[in-house]
Design an enzyme around this catalytic site. Sequence first.
Site, PDB file in Angstrom:
ATOM      1  N   ASP A   1       0.328  -1.339   0.148  1.00 55.52           N
ATOM      2  CA  ASP A   1      -0.194   0.392   0.129  1.00 55.52           C
ATOM      3  C   ASP A   1       0.626   0.945  -0.152  1.00 55.52           C
ATOM      4  O   ASP A   1       1.968   1.189   0.361  1.00 55.52           O
ATOM      5  CB  ASP A   1      -0.964   0.181   1.199  1.00 55.52           C
ATOM      6  CG  ASP A   1      -0.347   0.154   2.225  1.00 55.52           C
ATOM      7  OD1 ASP A   1       0.499  -0.683   3.096  1.00 55.52           O
ATOM      8  OD2 ASP A   1      -0.604   0.599   3.192  1.00 55.52           O
ATOM      9  N   GLU A   2       0.229   2.549  -0.776  1.00 59.91           N
ATOM     10  CA  GLU A   2       0.774   3.986  -0.222  1.00 59.91           C
ATOM     11  C   GLU A   2       2.206   4.190  -0.567  1.00 59.91           C
ATOM     12  O   GLU A   2       2.714   4.341   0.331  1.00 59.91           O
ATOM     13  CB  GLU A   2       0.815   4.135   0.594  1.00 59.91           C
ATOM     14  CG  GLU A   2      -0.777   4.621   1.338  1.00 59.91           C
ATOM     15  CD  GLU A   2      -1.343   4.777   3.112  1.00 59.91           C
ATOM     16  OE1 GLU A   2      -2.178   5.483   3.295  1.00 59.91           O
ATOM     17  OE2 GLU A   2       0.096   4.476   4.105  1.00 59.91           O
ATOM     18  N   VAL A   3       3.213   3.172  -1.525  1.00 56.97           N
ATOM     19  CA  VAL A   3       3.789   4.047  -2.419  1.00 56.97           C
ATOM     20  C   VAL A   3       4.251   5.248  -2.482  1.00 56.97           C
ATOM     21  O   VAL A   3       3.492   5.386  -3.729  1.00 56.97           O
ATOM     22  CB  VAL A   3       4.457   2.530  -3.531  1.00 56.97           C
ATOM     23  CG1 VAL A   3       5.262   3.187  -3.970  1.00 56.97           C
ATOM     24  CG2 VAL A   3       3.796   1.561  -3.207  1.00 56.97           C
TER      25      VAL A   3
END
Lengths: 700, 700
Positions: free
Chosen positions: A339-341
């Site tokens: 998630d959330e790179v």
Amino acid sequence: MIRSFASPSACLASVFIAASFIAAAAAPTAAASRPRSGGLVDLMPSPAHVRPGDGLFRVDESIVLVRDGAGAAAAEVKDRAFRAGARFMARLAGRTGLFLKQDYLASQAASGPGGIRYAFGEAGRLVPNEDESYTLTVEPASVRLEAKTDLGVLRGFETLLQLLSADEKGYYFPCVTIADAPRFTWRGLLIDVGRHFQPVEVIKRNLDGLAAVKMNVLHLHLTEDQGFRVESKVFPRLHELGSDGMYFTQAQIRDLVAYAADRGIRVVPEFDMPGHSTSWFVAYPEFSSAPGPYAIERHFGIFGPAFNPANERIYPFLDAFFKEMAGLFPDPYLHIGGDEVEGHQWEANPAIRAFKAKRGFADNNALQAYFNERLLKILTKHGKKMVGWDEILQPGLPKDIVIQSWRGPKSLVEAAEKGYQGILSNGYYIDLCQPAAFHYLNDPLPADAPLDERGRSLILGGEATMWAELVTPETIDSRIWPRTAAIAERFWSPAAVRDVDDMYRRLVPTSIALEELGLTHLKNADLILRRLAGGTDVEPLEVLAQAVEPLKGYARHDQADYTSLSPFTRFVDACAPESLPARAFGRTVDAFLAGKDPVAAEELRARLESWRDNHPLVLPLMAASPALREIEPLSLNLARIAGFGIEALDGLTRGEARPAAWIEEKRAVLAEAAKPAAHAELAVVKAIGRLVDASAGTAK
Amino acid sequence: MIRSFASPSACLASVFIAASFIAAAAAPTAAASRPRSGGLVDLMPSPAHVRPGDGLFRVDESIVLVRDGAGAAAAEVKDRAFRAGARFMARLAGRTGLFLKQDYLASQAASGPGGIRYAFGEAGRLVPNEDESYTLTVEPASVRLEAKTDLGVLRGFETLLQLLSADEKGYYFPCVTIADAPRFTWRGLLIDVGRHFQPVEVIKRNLDGLAAVKMNVLHLHLTEDQGFRVESKVFPRLHELGSDGMYFTQAQIRDLVAYAADRGIRVVPEFDMPGHSTSWFVAYPEFSSAPGPYAIERHFGIFGPAFNPANERIYPFLDAFFKEMAGLFPDPYLHIGGDEVEGHQWEANPAIRAFKAKRGFADNNALQAYFNERLLKILTKHGKKMVGWDEILQPGLPKDIVIQSWRGPKSLVEAAEKGYQGILSNGYYIDLCQPAAFHYLNDPLPADAPLDERGRSLILGGEATMWAELVTPETIDSRIWPRTAAIAERFWSPAAVRDVDDMYRRLVPTSIALEELGLTHLKNADLILRRLAGGTDVEPLEVLAQAVEPLKGYARHDQADYTSLSPFTRFVDACAPESLPARAFGRTVDAFLAGKDPVAAEELRARLESWRDNHPLVLPLMAASPALREIEPLSLNLARIAGFGIEALDGLTRGEARPAAWIEEKRAVLAEAAKPAAHAELAVVKAIGRLVDASAGTAK
């Protein structure tokens, strides 16, 4: 699948009625008397089918627990069901104070008819879609708990404990026949031990809590920017440099996994990558996408550091690392986060830009997809199936992976349409301090989900997520419980069980029962208040805390520069995410305004007076303790709005409408009182506002 | 030895005054106001020398912790002092709610002058007679903590935390110079994990508690008739068959030993033999003195099973076993128990009788002496010195063994006269629910002990003993704390510190401070009451519990057939061993009768009215919960005697003497009310009796 009874029961009928119906019918009486005498209506999660019988099974010192059926020949084998039986008897003794005569630790062998008898066919495997069903038959002469697997026996013991009731002669189980099985097979809780480490005992007591409400997955979020929380013997610098000394040893992991398995709970480990990975790079800056050096992140948010997918050297490293972890965690699934790179490091690195161009990757998503494919090969090699957050869903992945949705049910449906299994976490973010009802009504598979039968079968269940920016071992239980019991019911019980008021009624005895497992969700509030006050006289703070809730969503982060070293010992940390007394006050206001409850006015007056008169009692405590001084606006505003809540009540009971100017003035104060203070907010402003509005004579 | 200051301090004078003097002088004011503003008078254990200064060191978000001195060059070495410093800062943040700006987990390196600075010469060894002294100097611009060893730094951090005070501007440390060192070098707590197992987290939180009051020995009583509680890899059947699955793995033992060492605490393991050893013989009946078979003992008492000293095969077994344990426990001492050999098995066994006759052993004592000599050789071979209970003292033992006296100070004196070191446990049996004052005034080395200087130096200290017949992980903390803090002061502070009222005053803030370490001594009472009531409204039970104490000594064992499986979840288990509110009531009665306290009468009346009016509130709780019904005599009698306590008070305040018949009638009721009920007793009978007696006009 419900295993047929070993011996036919007169009590057993072919038609079961839904448990929710019984609960709803019996609720008013049970709520008025003591919950202990109403075990049958307090069951949580509500079983699939309940058929009340006549009479009762008396619980006294002579009761015995007996192993029957396929395992009876080896009745002295102290296997998982035997150990669960011993814990059942110890908890039964604990709740009743009875000196049970049986030495249930030494033997649960048959000793004639009667008693509490359990039987099962085979040991259940800790994998999705294993059989957890059971039947429970209470008759005057015996209790019979039967299941296809020992997992069903474990679930049934929890139901039986919840049935405990009392009358003038002592304790008993009411006669009943229950046939029960879960609606979803993946019923989980994520605990984020990355942002704030939680030691073994916190995990163990929460495993006991999960088992008590029939959950079966513990998802350990083990690595984060703020900490690398598991010992690696292959790469020891990971935990040595990335954890501040706060990590699980491999011996502790094995202990936790065994403890969970003993309770029929899988442990799914998560190693979040390629983002959320700063703590890895303290030891290995060369695997990140920028030179470093790196320090353990103290703040919270989405940060730049990410693995460099273009660096071929990371793959043998991850291969060796996941080989080690695959051996440590027996579950068939392993979670790789995803998630959330944030992307900044990737965009700033010329080598990565060149790699993307060479491979023809249009964007960072394509680069991450490449990274995931490489990861997938490694996991497959080591015998693990992949789980990841929404972002990992991409064409070409095998169909045995699981998508965990933090973005919403829509992405789950999309995944299922493509043939992927999914679990829902969106709507179950218990760290955001939302009401139990909000989570309770959130369904992993709503009735109107546009999926065919095959698609529906791919929705495996859900997970509550205990993200840990704002919790410590001292406060985490109060953020998990009792609200997670409502989520557990959503995952276990039939979809039609949706009566919010009944859920809240049952949440109270459920919450108290959870305490016996060592959970601190109730008792640690007073501890925090005593430390703040520097004394044992904290009643005025308790009164205030029951009218206050922490700021919801991410609003609390706007109040201070929180880090993983911040104190979580302030007044807000003693406040429950959802104040059940505040909710009850609101319901009483509604009952009063609807004219339905003759005693409501007196209840409201008593509560409002206690709030109005509380502020002078809070003042000396604030004077002595600087840490308490931030609560002055809350305490003062509560006294103020309680004061005119009483005036509104007076007007309403006398049938006198308040003038418009009065209403307007009070609304302004209410608006002021609704503002955050001390990272918290008053939870009774709206309810008092309804009294004020009604006193204009215009409201219902 | 007090290390001289690195830089001379204007605040430091050559003449210190005793801390007890300051405490006594400041006590009345501090007791009336909040303890938080009186950190200087709340220190516990009281330091050896305290010299108050002028002014204060302000504690705000900007404070930093800085490593100076010999260790400063390696300031980033995260050694024991560094870790203790990190815990100190976290607790300081926790108590103040301050968002400290320093990342004290990452670095405690110097950053200019000021701040809280600590320094030490060398790492302290965990052996008796190591230097634990420290000096602590608080000045407006800086705090300096200096010690010869890092152990002194650990002790000083605890003192500094206790100094935390508050005023209208916030938190501060008052200026002071403290020079402190322990009176005794062996300051221990025994925890009996044999009779009731206590898991790792219970031991850890109690290790934190011990460190907070400057104790330095944890004595683990690891084997008993009721359980064998440590993993043996050499003889795994010992823990597999002897523990019901409740034992410490070797990984857990290493973790505990490291956790203790990090807090400057030694771990002394005890393997009780030749008696108290039934659990060994479940696996190895051949080593006992009768054929067996054996089962884990569930009852409590002194039982027959004992090792067979005449069986030559036991010695290689014990050799191999102690070799393993010597490697597991690093402490130089190992405790072999040796108490309460019942003797029946020895007398009934013809081979043992023949062995005794052949060797010319007059009695079982001689046989046990022979056994101990064999054991001593084994321990010596594996590098351990022997500790044992009184019974092991016999001619011919080497002078480096330690005698632990459970029989009394006389046997310690006798041992010292013969040149043996000793520690006192007689008088510190905290399981017997006696008042803190009883333990507090019990001195390991009374001023009148008939010993010369050499003999006095052999009295190493003492140990509180938490025998575990009647405690579980849920209740054990309440039996240990806060009374053990009073014992800790006896072991640490000068002999002249003996003011009982001042000790009790300081016990309250000390007890609250201990809670932050996870200790459950305060918070678990409500948990037990909530489970009993099946609800959250337990105030009437709290009111009653504060007037009740568990039966003292061994009297509780007469009330039921207690076993290690009995429930310890009844009302009595929620009652503190010593009710501080009940004690305070008694002191207020005395103050009132002495005519010294004008507000005493009003305090007494309020308290008596709350007791008198409580019984009707208890009745519905009893009706709903069968487990509560046993408390009826306690609740009813409390209401009765409180009622005529008020009558007595009325008479006394009006100056009217009560007639003799009235007095006689009330004394009969008081005698009735003094009887045990629900395994407990009313703790305020005598105090109300004094009011009644006085109301005759004959008492003072």
